[in-house]
Design a protein around this motif. Structure first.
Motif, PDB file in Angstrom:
ATOM      1  N   GLY A  76       0.788  -1.219   0.000  1.00  0.00           N
ATOM      2  CA  GLY A  76       0.000   0.000   0.000  1.00  0.00           C
ATOM      3  C   GLY A  76       0.823   1.272   0.000  1.00  0.00           C
ATOM      4  O   GLY A  76       0.306   2.344   0.285  1.00  0.00           O
ATOM      5  N   VAL A  77       2.107   1.169  -0.339  1.00  0.00           N
ATOM      6  CA  VAL A  77       2.989   2.332  -0.292  1.00  0.00           C
ATOM      7  C   VAL A  77       3.726   2.484  -1.613  1.00  0.00           C
ATOM      8  O   VAL A  77       4.221   1.506  -2.166  1.00  0.00           O
ATOM      9  CB  VAL A  77       4.007   2.196   0.863  1.00  0.00           C
ATOM     10  N   ARG A  78       3.794   3.692  -2.093  1.00  0.00           N
ATOM     11  CA  ARG A  78       4.597   4.022  -3.269  1.00  0.00           C
ATOM     12  C   ARG A  78       5.740   4.933  -2.817  1.00  0.00           C
ATOM     13  O   ARG A  78       5.544   5.794  -1.971  1.00  0.00           O
ATOM     14  CB  ARG A  78       3.757   4.766  -4.303  1.00  0.00           C
ATOM     15  N   TYR A  79       6.885   4.712  -3.390  1.00  0.00           N
ATOM     16  CA  TYR A  79       8.025   5.592  -3.133  1.00  0.00           C
ATOM     17  C   TYR A  79       8.107   6.627  -4.240  1.00  0.00           C
ATOM     18  O   TYR A  79       7.787   6.344  -5.394  1.00  0.00           O
ATOM     19  CB  TYR A  79       9.320   4.789  -3.081  1.00  0.00           C
ATOM     20  N   GLY A  80       8.532   7.819  -3.885  1.00  0.00           N
ATOM     21  CA  GLY A  80       8.749   8.889  -4.842  1.00  0.00           C
ATOM     22  C   GLY A  80      10.041   9.602  -4.495  1.00  0.00           C
ATOM     23  O   GLY A  80      10.652   9.332  -3.466  1.00  0.00           O
ATOM     24  N   TRP A  81      10.442  10.507  -5.335  1.00  0.00           N
ATOM     25  CA  TRP A  81      11.692  11.221  -5.071  1.00  0.00           C
ATOM     26  C   TRP A  81      11.435  12.721  -5.055  1.00  0.00           C
ATOM     27  O   TRP A  81      10.451  13.207  -5.600  1.00  0.00           O
ATOM     28  CB  TRP A  81      12.752  10.858  -6.101  1.00  0.00           C
ATOM     29  N   ARG A  82      12.348  13.413  -4.397  1.00  0.00           N
ATOM     30  CA  ARG A  82      12.314  14.869  -4.419  1.00  0.00           C
ATOM     31  C   ARG A  82      13.710  15.405  -4.159  1.00  0.00           C
ATOM     32  O   ARG A  82      14.540  14.734  -3.533  1.00  0.00           O
ATOM     33  CB  ARG A  82      11.321  15.423  -3.426  1.00  0.00           C
ATOM     34  N   LEU A  83      13.934  16.591  -4.655  1.00  0.00           N
ATOM     35  CA  LEU A  83      15.215  17.237  -4.403  1.00  0.00           C
ATOM     36  C   LEU A  83      15.351  17.515  -2.916  1.00  0.00           C
ATOM     37  O   LEU A  83      14.363  17.831  -2.237  1.00  0.00           O
ATOM     38  CB  LEU A  83      15.320  18.542  -5.193  1.00  0.00           C
ATOM     39  N   PHE A  84      16.552  17.419  -2.414  1.00  0.00           N
ATOM     40  CA  PHE A  84      16.798  17.744  -1.011  1.00  0.00           C
ATOM     41  C   PHE A  84      16.975  19.247  -0.890  1.00  0.00           C
ATOM     42  O   PHE A  84      17.827  19.838  -1.534  1.00  0.00           O
ATOM     43  CB  PHE A  84      18.035  17.011  -0.497  1.00  0.00           C
ATOM     44  N   ARG A  85      16.158  19.839  -0.059  1.00  0.00           N
ATOM     45  CA  ARG A  85      16.216  21.284   0.151  1.00  0.00           C
ATOM     46  C   ARG A  85      16.421  21.619   1.627  1.00  0.00           C
ATOM     47  O   ARG A  85      15.991  22.663   2.099  1.00  0.00           O
ATOM     48  CB  ARG A  85      14.950  21.938  -0.369  1.00  0.00           C
ATOM     49  N   GLY A  86      17.041  20.723   2.355  1.00  0.00           N
ATOM     50  CA  GLY A  86      17.378  20.988   3.742  1.00  0.00           C
ATOM     51  C   GLY A  86      16.435  20.394   4.770  1.00  0.00           C
ATOM     52  O   GLY A  86      16.735  20.406   5.961  1.00  0.00           O
ATOM     53  N   ASP A  87      15.290  19.871   4.346  1.00  0.00           N
ATOM     54  CA  ASP A  87      14.296  19.346   5.280  1.00  0.00           C
ATOM     55  C   ASP A  87      14.377  17.817   5.335  1.00  0.00           C
ATOM     56  O   ASP A  87      14.006  17.131   4.384  1.00  0.00           O
ATOM     57  CB  ASP A  87      12.901  19.777   4.850  1.00  0.00           C
ATOM     58  N   LEU A  88      14.841  17.311   6.458  1.00  0.00           N
ATOM     59  CA  LEU A  88      14.925  15.863   6.662  1.00  0.00           C
ATOM     60  C   LEU A  88      13.751  15.302   7.449  1.00  0.00           C
ATOM     61  O   LEU A  88      13.698  14.098   7.681  1.00  0.00           O
ATOM     62  CB  LEU A  88      16.225  15.501   7.386  1.00  0.00           C
ATOM     63  N   ALA A  89      12.811  16.147   7.866  1.00  0.00           N
ATOM     64  CA  ALA A  89      11.701  15.672   8.695  1.00  0.00           C
ATOM     65  C   ALA A  89      10.942  14.512   8.052  1.00  0.00           C
ATOM     66  O   ALA A  89      10.662  13.515   8.732  1.00  0.00           O
ATOM     67  CB  ALA A  89      10.757  16.818   9.036  1.00  0.00           C
ATOM     68  N   PRO A  90      10.609  14.565   6.753  1.00  0.00           N
ATOM     69  CA  PRO A  90       9.905  13.421   6.159  1.00  0.00           C
ATOM     70  C   PRO A  90      10.747  12.141   6.157  1.00  0.00           C
ATOM     71  O   PRO A  90      10.219  11.048   6.367  1.00  0.00           O
ATOM     72  CB  PRO A  90       9.601  13.871   4.730  1.00  0.00           C
ATOM     73  N   ALA A  91      12.042  12.272   5.943  1.00  0.00           N
ATOM     74  CA  ALA A  91      12.925  11.100   5.956  1.00  0.00           C
ATOM     75  C   ALA A  91      13.023  10.514   7.361  1.00  0.00           C
ATOM     76  O   ALA A  91      12.962   9.297   7.544  1.00  0.00           O
ATOM     77  CB  ALA A  91      14.312  11.470   5.436  1.00  0.00           C
TER      78      ALA A  91
END
Length: 166
Positions: A76-91
């Motif tokens: 039930g989970v999909r992975y996606g990507w995003r540029l790192f802009r300084g926010d590690l909270a989601p990781a």
């Protein structure tokens, strides 16, 4: 997380496939149990992730996300990507819920994949496929571009769970 001490990237281009292999094995122990030749599996994953991208250029963030998602969709989970802009909270939130997060690092250009497998007391536990070991990095060092223990100073992108289906 699984025992990934036996997994090490086979060449200078398979860090992304190795990170994907370890992430999927962590999320799907049945898959991990079927991997008897980690080197062959890295090359199979590399071909799967890079259908249009030259393998000598490594693996793209969307390629790593696609490989992991192919195995996590059933969860039930999909992975996606995003540029790192300084926010590690989601990781950090993801790894605290046992969802590994791939991080693309480099110097002037992106060059190497590592896998964030845990977070404890302000430190990230990162699997480095170049050495096949886990390295601990202070969270503050990611934004400050001090990732040299992982081989390169700067984070460029994250591949993390982003969509949960019902």
């Amino acid at each position: 997380m699984p025992d990934y001490a036996y997994v090490r990237q086979t060449d200078g281009f398979t860090c992304g496939p190795t990170v994907a292999l370890v992430a999927v094995a962590a999320l799907d122990p049945d898959y991990g149990a079927t991997v008897t030749d980690a080197a062959a599996e890295q090359h199979r994953i590399h071909a799967e992730a890079n259908r249009l991208w030259p393998r000598k250029l490594g693996t793209t963030p969307w390629g790593v996300a696609g490989v992991i998602s192919a195995h996590t969709a059933a969860l039930g989970v999909r992975y996606g990507w995003r540029l790192f802009r300084g926010d590690l909270a989601p990781a950090i939130a993801a790894v605290e819920c046992d969802w590994p997060v791939a991080m693309l690092i480099g110097a002037a250009i992106p060059r190497h994949w590592v896998l964030i497998v845990g977070h404890t007391d302000g430190e990230l536990h990162c699997f480095n496929p170049a050495r096949g070991v886990e390295t601990t990095i202070p969270v503050a060092d990611v934004a400050a571009r001090r990732l040299e223990p992982l081989g390169f100073p700067r984070a460029f992108a994250l591949v993390l769970p982003r969509h949960v289906t019902s």
